[in-house]
Design a protein around this motif. Sequence first.
Motif, PDB file in Angstrom:
ATOM      1  N   PRO A 309       0.800  -1.219   0.000  1.00 32.13           N
ATOM      2  CA  PRO A 309       0.000   0.000   0.000  1.00 32.13           C
ATOM      3  C   PRO A 309       0.836   1.273   0.000  1.00 32.13           C
ATOM      4  N   TYR A 310       2.175   1.130   0.067  1.00 32.54           N
ATOM      5  CA  TYR A 310       3.022   2.304   0.275  1.00 32.54           C
ATOM      6  C   TYR A 310       3.459   2.897  -1.050  1.00 32.54           C
ATOM      7  N   ALA A 311       3.131   4.163  -1.259  1.00 34.80           N
ATOM      8  CA  ALA A 311       3.552   4.886  -2.457  1.00 34.80           C
ATOM      9  C   ALA A 311       4.927   5.496  -2.175  1.00 34.80           C
ATOM     10  N   MET A 312       5.005   6.826  -2.117  1.00 34.17           N
ATOM     11  CA  MET A 312       6.252   7.499  -1.766  1.00 34.17           C
ATOM     12  C   MET A 312       5.947   8.523  -0.689  1.00 34.17           C
ATOM     13  N   GLY A 313       6.083   8.102   0.560  1.00 39.88           N
ATOM     14  CA  GLY A 313       5.748   8.974   1.675  1.00 39.88           C
ATOM     15  C   GLY A 313       4.272   8.982   2.010  1.00 39.88           C
ATOM     16  N   TRP A 314       3.470   8.153   1.330  1.00 41.27           N
ATOM     17  CA  TRP A 314       2.026   8.064   1.574  1.00 41.27           C
ATOM     18  C   TRP A 314       1.576   6.601   1.494  1.00 41.27           C
ATOM     19  N   PHE A 315       0.609   6.250   2.341  1.00 41.90           N
ATOM     20  CA  PHE A 315      -0.112   4.992   2.187  1.00 41.90           C
ATOM     21  C   PHE A 315      -1.336   5.268   1.313  1.00 41.90           C
ATOM     22  N   ALA A 316      -1.484   4.509   0.235  1.00 41.68           N
ATOM     23  CA  ALA A 316      -2.646   4.646  -0.645  1.00 41.68           C
ATOM     24  C   ALA A 316      -3.621   3.522  -0.307  1.00 41.68           C
ATOM     25  N   GLY A 321     -14.960   2.087  -0.020  1.00 38.42           N
ATOM     26  CA  GLY A 321     -14.999   2.382  -1.441  1.00 38.42           C
ATOM     27  C   GLY A 321     -14.397   3.713  -1.830  1.00 38.42           C
ATOM     28  N   ARG A 322     -13.808   4.415  -0.887  1.00 39.61           N
ATOM     29  CA  ARG A 322     -13.262   5.750  -1.144  1.00 39.61           C
ATOM     30  C   ARG A 322     -11.737   5.697  -1.101  1.00 39.61           C
ATOM     31  N   GLN A 323     -11.076   6.225  -2.119  1.00 36.27           N
ATOM     32  CA  GLN A 323      -9.621   6.263  -2.157  1.00 36.27           C
ATOM     33  C   GLN A 323      -9.100   7.321  -1.184  1.00 36.27           C
ATOM     34  N   ILE A 324      -8.099   6.940  -0.397  1.00 35.55           N
ATOM     35  CA  ILE A 324      -7.527   7.857   0.585  1.00 35.55           C
ATOM     36  C   ILE A 324      -6.010   7.726   0.575  1.00 35.55           C
ATOM     37  N   LEU A 325      -5.335   8.855   0.501  1.00 39.14           N
ATOM     38  CA  LEU A 325      -3.900   8.919   0.744  1.00 39.14           C
ATOM     39  C   LEU A 325      -3.716   9.361   2.188  1.00 39.14           C
ATOM     40  N   GLN A 326      -2.935   8.620   2.941  1.00 41.82           N
ATOM     41  CA  GLN A 326      -2.805   8.995   4.340  1.00 41.82           C
ATOM     42  C   GLN A 326      -1.446   8.592   4.897  1.00 41.82           C
ATOM     43  N   HIS A 327      -1.099   9.271   5.954  1.00 40.36           N
ATOM     44  CA  HIS A 327       0.121   8.935   6.694  1.00 40.36           C
ATOM     45  C   HIS A 327      -0.015   9.554   8.078  1.00 40.36           C
ATOM     46  N   ASN A 328       0.431   8.822   9.079  1.00 43.98           N
ATOM     47  CA  ASN A 328       0.458   9.411  10.418  1.00 43.98           C
ATOM     48  C   ASN A 328       1.904   9.643  10.833  1.00 43.98           C
ATOM     49  N   GLY A 329       2.058  10.319  11.939  1.00 44.82           N
ATOM     50  CA  GLY A 329       3.376  10.575  12.492  1.00 44.82           C
ATOM     51  C   GLY A 329       3.326  10.380  13.989  1.00 44.82           C
ATOM     52  N   ILE A 330       4.255   9.589  14.513  1.00 43.28           N
ATOM     53  CA  ILE A 330       4.214   9.239  15.935  1.00 43.28           C
ATOM     54  C   ILE A 330       5.563   9.526  16.577  1.00 43.28           C
ATOM     55  N   LEU A 331       5.560  10.405  17.566  1.00 43.98           N
ATOM     56  CA  LEU A 331       6.678  10.541  18.494  1.00 43.98           C
ATOM     57  C   LEU A 331       6.142  10.179  19.875  1.00 43.98           C
ATOM     58  N   TYR A 335       1.414  13.366  17.978  1.00 42.45           N
ATOM     59  CA  TYR A 335       0.819  12.474  16.985  1.00 42.45           C
ATOM     60  C   TYR A 335       0.200  13.320  15.877  1.00 42.45           C
ATOM     61  N   THR A 336       0.385  12.889  14.638  1.00 45.78           N
ATOM     62  CA  THR A 336      -0.153  13.594  13.472  1.00 45.78           C
ATOM     63  C   THR A 336      -0.903  12.605  12.602  1.00 45.78           C
ATOM     64  N   ASP A 337      -2.043  13.028  12.064  1.00 51.07           N
ATOM     65  CA  ASP A 337      -2.842  12.175  11.180  1.00 51.07           C
ATOM     66  C   ASP A 337      -3.301  13.021   9.997  1.00 51.07           C
ATOM     67  N   VAL A 338      -2.810  12.691   8.800  1.00 53.15           N
ATOM     68  CA  VAL A 338      -3.105  13.493   7.613  1.00 53.15           C
ATOM     69  C   VAL A 338      -3.707  12.603   6.531  1.00 53.15           C
ATOM     70  N   SER A 339      -4.754  13.093   5.878  1.00 52.50           N
ATOM     71  CA  SER A 339      -5.426  12.359   4.809  1.00 52.50           C
ATOM     72  C   SER A 339      -5.704  13.293   3.643  1.00 52.50           C
ATOM     73  N   VAL A 340      -5.580  12.752   2.443  1.00 46.55           N
ATOM     74  CA  VAL A 340      -5.970  13.449   1.220  1.00 46.55           C
ATOM     75  C   VAL A 340      -6.923  12.535   0.460  1.00 46.55           C
ATOM     76  N   LEU A 341      -8.075  13.058   0.049  1.00 43.86           N
ATOM     77  CA  LEU A 341      -9.054  12.316  -0.737  1.00 43.86           C
ATOM     78  C   LEU A 341      -8.925  12.764  -2.190  1.00 43.86           C
ATOM     79  N   PRO A 342      -8.221  12.002  -3.026  1.00 45.03           N
ATOM     80  CA  PRO A 342      -7.908  12.472  -4.379  1.00 45.03           C
ATOM     81  C   PRO A 342      -9.148  12.761  -5.229  1.00 45.03           C
ATOM     82  N   ASN A 343     -10.168  11.924  -5.145  1.00 45.16           N
ATOM     83  CA  ASN A 343     -11.349  12.112  -5.994  1.00 45.16           C
ATOM     84  C   ASN A 343     -12.206  13.284  -5.526  1.00 45.16           C
ATOM     85  N   GLU A 344     -12.401  13.394  -4.202  1.00 44.57           N
ATOM     86  CA  GLU A 344     -13.212  14.477  -3.653  1.00 44.57           C
ATOM     87  C   GLU A 344     -12.398  15.752  -3.453  1.00 44.57           C
TER      88      GLU A 344
END
Length: 496
Positions: A309-316, A321-331, A335-344
């Motif tokens: 599922p790993y693209a380049m710095g993003w999990f696709a 049924g909805r495509q989501i690009l996402q990645h979290n960050g944990i120290l 904690y960081t949680d970021v998502s991009v919805l390419p279609n919407e």
Amino acid sequence: MAGMMKNRIRLRYGLLLLGTLIVLALQVRTPATQPTLEMEIDRFIIHQMTTQHIPGLALAITHDNQVLHIKGYGRANAHESVTPQTQFAIASLSKSFTAVAVLQLVEAGQINLDAPVKQYLPDFTLTDAVTASRITIRQLLNQLSGLSDRGFSEALLPQPTTNAERVTSLRQAQIVAAPGAEFHYFNPNYDVLARVVEVVSGQTFSDYLRSHLFMPLQMSQTLHATTMTEAQQRANHLATGHLMAFAIPFAAPELSGYLGGNAGVISTAEDMAKYLILHSNGGQFEDTQLLTPDSMALLHTPPSQIDSPYAMGWFATTENGRQILQHNGILSTFYTDVSVLPNERYGIALLYNISALPLIAFTLPQIKTGLIRLLTDSTLPSDGFRINLWGISLAIVTVIGVAFAIRSLLYLPQWQRKIHTTPKWQMMLGIVWMFFPMLVVLAMPWLVGMTSDRIFNYIQLFRAMLDVMIWLSLCAGLGLINGTMRLIACANNERS
């Protein structure tokens, strides 16, 4: 007389008209104010923060090339509230910045994705030098290098202070799979990429990000630091991080250590909104094109040759049924949680000044999912897991475990009187069981590694699941005392 009559008639009709207007006014219902999307978002976030005991949070939501919602909630520290300008350590989300930097140099003709790393870093090698010479830039980006924590437990080793030192340290790393054959999430892959950027560009990695990403994106409050000590020195508005035990958050300093190209970006909700627009708008922000649409598509697409599922710095991924690009960050405290919805073409960045395994596993994903549903379906899921349930359950388990251990200690004199009548195997089995919690604590980094392909040191594990480790440590300590005293009693009995 006639004038007085006319005045009375006028007064009567006037009062009648006034009364009619009052009745009509009372009968007209004021339409109920419909909550706006922003009000719904506020209500949802505040409810979640209260329910899940989150001290501070910053949120950015974008749509197309516009900022839809940006706001801070809760406390940044003891004296200040969180604002869109409050800085947070975004940890592993930094990998996506590193990937953008590499692809910029690819577009400039200075890096070939399928060239071996050694072409740019001649000193790059592993315990297996032949295999090291086959690892490519693309494989590092896609986490297909064949390296993992199982072959190089970087959290258990001395920390480097520069990207060059990280590359040198990998001489001790062992390959766990052929390059390109398996996905293994491995932080040093992106540290090596950061070093490649430094060598190719002739700039430090931090300077390259500032001049080629942060400045063009107008991310004026964002910086990159190679170590957490450097980050704390340079970030003037960094929120205070928090740990959690038994569902109770408390402020704590972040661990010092190396961040490199995998975790070194410090940013704000205001700046992250601009970064989200870049990723949902084909690599363009306002009039600036940082990457071509083709490069952005490559950045967002996992490799086709293996199931990863790993693209380049993003999990696709795909959810409902909805495509989501996402990645979290944990120290340990962020904690960081970021998502991009390419279609919407929505982007969501959630920055928290707390980090704890039960939150990350059970509750914080609900906030991201709730926001996505609110934006796309105008609905909210019902309340799910509450952190109080975790805290109360762990407190009860801890009390019970300690109570049984103390009871066993108090039972020791009675146990000693039964040594002569108890079968030796049964007695030794009971003693071994008392050492079991200590064995679990000692083996915890490897137990976690077996289930997650990631290995963490003891300090990281204690901070991530403080209540679990308190429970295990108390049981381990009391069990050690209990078992040792029984072994001594058995030895004395043998001598007598």
